[in-house]
Design a protein around this motif. Sequence first.
Motif, PDB file in Angstrom:
ATOM      1  N   THR A  83       0.663  -1.346  -0.171  1.00 21.95           N
ATOM      2  CA  THR A  83       0.517   0.107   0.304  1.00 21.95           C
ATOM      3  C   THR A  83       1.315   0.954   0.113  1.00 21.95           C
ATOM      4  OG1 THR A  83      -1.575  -1.083   1.655  1.00 21.95           O
ATOM      5  CG2 THR A  83      -1.669   1.113   1.126  1.00 21.95           C
ATOM      6  N   GLY A  84       0.579   2.404  -1.056  1.00 23.16           N
ATOM      7  CA  GLY A  84       0.917   3.748  -0.741  1.00 23.16           C
ATOM      8  C   GLY A  84       2.519   3.441  -1.393  1.00 23.16           C
ATOM      9  N   ALA A  85       3.212   1.951  -2.388  1.00 18.78           N
ATOM     10  CA  ALA A  85       4.097   1.660  -3.194  1.00 18.78           C
ATOM     11  C   ALA A  85       4.892   3.017  -3.556  1.00 18.78           C
ATOM     12  CB  ALA A  85       4.897   0.446  -3.040  1.00 18.78           C
ATOM     13  N   PRO A 129       5.597   2.660  -8.063  1.00 17.16           N
ATOM     14  CA  PRO A 129       5.663   2.371  -9.333  1.00 17.16           C
ATOM     15  C   PRO A 129       7.330   0.945  -9.324  1.00 17.16           C
ATOM     16  CG  PRO A 129       5.267   4.336  -9.716  1.00 17.16           C
ATOM     17  CD  PRO A 129       5.772   4.399  -8.737  1.00 17.16           C
ATOM     18  N   GLU A 130       8.593   2.114  -8.891  1.00 20.00           N
ATOM     19  CA  GLU A 130       9.238   1.083  -8.769  1.00 20.00           C
ATOM     20  C   GLU A 130       9.709  -0.415  -7.384  1.00 20.00           C
ATOM     21  OE1 GLU A 130      13.321   3.304  -8.262  1.00 20.00           O
ATOM     22  OE2 GLU A 130      14.938   2.018  -9.032  1.00 20.00           O
ATOM     23  N   THR A 131       9.329   0.699  -6.715  1.00 20.20           N
ATOM     24  CA  THR A 131       9.206  -0.902  -5.474  1.00 20.20           C
ATOM     25  C   THR A 131       8.135  -1.678  -5.958  1.00 20.20           C
ATOM     26  OG1 THR A 131       9.561   1.294  -3.646  1.00 20.20           O
ATOM     27  CG2 THR A 131       8.628  -1.129  -3.203  1.00 20.20           C
ATOM     28  N   THR A 132       6.907  -1.197  -6.510  1.00 23.93           N
ATOM     29  CA  THR A 132       6.406  -2.581  -6.887  1.00 23.93           C
ATOM     30  C   THR A 132       6.457  -3.751  -7.574  1.00 23.93           C
ATOM     31  OG1 THR A 132       4.313  -0.606  -6.113  1.00 23.93           O
ATOM     32  CG2 THR A 132       3.743  -2.985  -6.987  1.00 23.93           C
ATOM     33  N   LEU A 133       7.224  -2.593  -8.690  1.00 20.75           N
ATOM     34  CA  LEU A 133       7.677  -3.062 -10.218  1.00 20.75           C
ATOM     35  C   LEU A 133       9.052  -4.587  -9.626  1.00 20.75           C
ATOM     36  CD1 LEU A 133       7.884  -3.424 -13.177  1.00 20.75           C
ATOM     37  CD2 LEU A 133       9.180  -1.674 -13.065  1.00 20.75           C
ATOM     38  N   THR A 134       9.600  -3.750  -8.400  1.00 22.47           N
ATOM     39  CA  THR A 134      10.960  -4.664  -8.175  1.00 22.47           C
ATOM     40  C   THR A 134      10.026  -6.265  -7.221  1.00 22.47           C
ATOM     41  OG1 THR A 134      12.383  -2.942  -8.119  1.00 22.47           O
ATOM     42  CG2 THR A 134      12.742  -4.663  -6.514  1.00 22.47           C
ATOM     43  N   TRP A 135       9.087  -5.953  -6.705  1.00 20.82           N
ATOM     44  CA  TRP A 135       8.436  -6.929  -5.608  1.00 20.82           C
ATOM     45  C   TRP A 135       8.248  -8.107  -6.232  1.00 20.82           C
ATOM     46  CZ3 TRP A 135       3.810  -8.177  -6.422  1.00 20.82           C
ATOM     47  CH2 TRP A 135       3.015  -9.623  -5.501  1.00 20.82           C
ATOM     48  N   ALA A 136       7.733  -7.509  -7.613  1.00 17.58           N
ATOM     49  CA  ALA A 136       7.055  -8.589  -8.893  1.00 17.58           C
ATOM     50  C   ALA A 136       8.278  -9.097  -8.847  1.00 17.58           C
ATOM     51  CB  ALA A 136       6.440  -7.931  -9.934  1.00 17.58           C
ATOM     52  N   VAL A 137       9.275  -8.667  -9.581  1.00 17.23           N
ATOM     53  CA  VAL A 137      10.186  -9.745 -10.527  1.00 17.23           C
ATOM     54  C   VAL A 137      11.054 -10.254  -9.856  1.00 17.23           C
ATOM     55  CG1 VAL A 137      12.290  -9.343 -10.997  1.00 17.23           C
ATOM     56  CG2 VAL A 137      10.830  -7.368 -11.999  1.00 17.23           C
ATOM     57  N   ASP A 138      11.151 -10.511  -8.393  1.00 12.39           N
ATOM     58  CA  ASP A 138      11.225 -10.534  -6.961  1.00 12.39           C
ATOM     59  C   ASP A 138      10.395 -11.439  -6.466  1.00 12.39           C
ATOM     60  OD1 ASP A 138      13.972  -9.094  -7.242  1.00 12.39           O
ATOM     61  OD2 ASP A 138      13.209  -8.322  -5.445  1.00 12.39           O
ATOM     62  N   THR A 139      10.100 -11.775  -6.847  1.00 10.62           N
ATOM     63  CA  THR A 139       8.635 -12.112  -6.112  1.00 10.62           C
ATOM     64  C   THR A 139       8.358 -13.916  -7.185  1.00 10.62           C
ATOM     65  OG1 THR A 139       7.352 -10.814  -4.843  1.00 10.62           O
ATOM     66  CG2 THR A 139       5.837 -12.898  -5.361  1.00 10.62           C
ATOM     67  N   PHE A 140       8.851 -13.253  -8.243  1.00  8.36           N
ATOM     68  CA  PHE A 140       8.315 -14.654  -9.737  1.00  8.36           C
ATOM     69  C   PHE A 140       9.452 -14.372 -10.464  1.00  8.36           C
ATOM     70  CE2 PHE A 140       4.090 -12.347  -8.123  1.00  8.36           C
ATOM     71  CZ  PHE A 140       3.665 -13.264  -8.019  1.00  8.36           C
ATOM     72  N   PRO A 141      10.610 -14.966 -10.170  1.00  4.32           N
ATOM     73  CA  PRO A 141      11.299 -15.122 -10.675  1.00  4.32           C
ATOM     74  C   PRO A 141      11.000 -16.265 -11.631  1.00  4.32           C
ATOM     75  CG  PRO A 141      11.870 -16.228  -8.806  1.00  4.32           C
ATOM     76  CD  PRO A 141      10.722 -15.176  -8.965  1.00  4.32           C
ATOM     77  N   ASP A 142      11.768 -15.656 -13.062  1.00  8.48           N
ATOM     78  CA  ASP A 142      11.446 -16.399 -14.740  1.00  8.48           C
ATOM     79  C   ASP A 142       9.786 -17.032 -15.007  1.00  8.48           C
ATOM     80  OD1 ASP A 142      13.984 -16.731 -14.836  1.00  8.48           O
ATOM     81  OD2 ASP A 142      14.166 -18.909 -13.544  1.00  8.48           O
ATOM     82  N   LEU A 146      -3.019  -2.286  -7.223  1.00  8.81           N
ATOM     83  CA  LEU A 146      -1.617  -2.224  -7.101  1.00  8.81           C
ATOM     84  C   LEU A 146      -1.249  -4.211  -7.793  1.00  8.81           C
ATOM     85  CD1 LEU A 146       0.558  -0.754  -4.960  1.00  8.81           C
ATOM     86  CD2 LEU A 146       0.231  -0.129  -7.119  1.00  8.81           C
ATOM     87  N   VAL A 147      -1.913  -5.012  -6.550  1.00 11.38           N
ATOM     88  CA  VAL A 147      -1.553  -6.842  -6.870  1.00 11.38           C
ATOM     89  C   VAL A 147      -3.234  -6.880  -6.711  1.00 11.38           C
ATOM     90  CG1 VAL A 147      -0.946  -8.188  -5.930  1.00 11.38           C
ATOM     91  CG2 VAL A 147       0.467  -6.145  -5.473  1.00 11.38           C
ATOM     92  N   GLU A 148      -3.506  -7.232  -8.251  1.00 15.35           N
ATOM     93  CA  GLU A 148      -4.550  -8.447  -7.944  1.00 15.35           C
ATOM     94  C   GLU A 148      -4.528  -9.820  -8.628  1.00 15.35           C
ATOM     95  OE1 GLU A 148      -7.165  -6.847 -10.419  1.00 15.35           O
ATOM     96  OE2 GLU A 148      -7.717  -4.316  -9.351  1.00 15.35           O
ATOM     97  N   LEU A 200       1.767   1.379 -11.751  1.00 18.66           N
ATOM     98  CA  LEU A 200       1.117   2.990 -12.240  1.00 18.66           C
ATOM     99  C   LEU A 200      -1.292   2.579 -11.667  1.00 18.66           C
ATOM    100  CD1 LEU A 200       2.305   3.125 -15.661  1.00 18.66           C
ATOM    101  CD2 LEU A 200       3.224   3.730 -12.820  1.00 18.66           C
ATOM    102  N   ALA A 201      -1.088   1.497 -10.708  1.00 19.90           N
ATOM    103  CA  ALA A 201      -2.360   2.134 -10.341  1.00 19.90           C
ATOM    104  C   ALA A 201      -2.803   3.602  -9.441  1.00 19.90           C
ATOM    105  CB  ALA A 201      -3.046   1.045  -9.713  1.00 19.90           C
ATOM    106  N   HIS A 202      -2.325   4.501  -9.147  1.00 18.07           N
ATOM    107  CA  HIS A 202      -2.682   5.340  -8.159  1.00 18.07           C
ATOM    108  C   HIS A 202      -1.899   6.397  -9.129  1.00 18.07           C
ATOM    109  CE1 HIS A 202      -2.781   2.126  -5.025  1.00 18.07           C
ATOM    110  NE2 HIS A 202      -4.066   2.636  -5.751  1.00 18.07           N
ATOM    111  N   TRP A 203      -0.897   6.141 -10.142  1.00 15.89           N
ATOM    112  CA  TRP A 203      -0.021   7.662 -11.293  1.00 15.89           C
ATOM    113  C   TRP A 203      -1.224   8.310 -12.096  1.00 15.89           C
ATOM    114  CZ3 TRP A 203       5.272   8.037 -13.104  1.00 15.89           C
ATOM    115  CH2 TRP A 203       5.786   7.580 -11.487  1.00 15.89           C
TER     116      TRP A 203
END
Length: 229
Positions: A15-17, A19-32, A143-145, A160-163
Amino acid sequence: MLNAAQVREQAAALTGADPETTLTWAVDTFPDKVTLTVSFGGGGVVLAHLLSRIDRTVPVLFLDTAFHFPETYAFKERFAKRYGLKVVDLKPQTDPGPLYQTDPDRCCFIRKVEPLERALVGFDAWISAVRQDQSATRSSTELVELHEVGGRPIVKVFPLAHWSRADVWRYLRENGVPYHPLLDQGYSSIGCWPCTRPTAPGEAERAGRWSGTGKTECGLHTFTVKQEA
Ligand code: SF4
């Protein structure tokens, strides 16, 4: 793959993250197992630019409908080369011809939805540049669904949901990121040339898409079924 409770937990933590933080989370959480879709006509280039700094091996999917403006194809090539992105062109299985004239929903399904649905089989997470302020149909984007597609779960990530549109422009200018040349020629949202017109000042961002038909979405963001918390 995360279960529904884990997705809710992670979404709350983000919440409140930015775009870079959210994107990094996605890349790190779902490798490949994560991918980004970009049309190269709008805010997607913000995410593509951020991704080039985070992990250039993440596949960037481009829906090649065969009806993009020549400027779109040229810009895509220039952008991908400049930032070293791994762009994958998705093409329709059949050529339905100028079906946009008589059945645009079916045309979008054949040229966009079906190719993406096929490609997503290999992924657990799908990142896209949808923003709440783009239209009424996108106003509840989170941000995440957690969604379901073809009987399997997939996590949709919208950094970018909140941008706002202004936030996108500020990012592009501050970071010197190139953008689609037609955005300087009166277009505010760019899709296939038969279904896109320039917009007048004050018109909604997506008013030039399927103008006068009542159609507002190509189906890419409505063919998955959101799993409610
Ligand atoms: S935007 Fe128009 S041309 Fe492109 S796939 Fe949809 S209906 Fe067909």
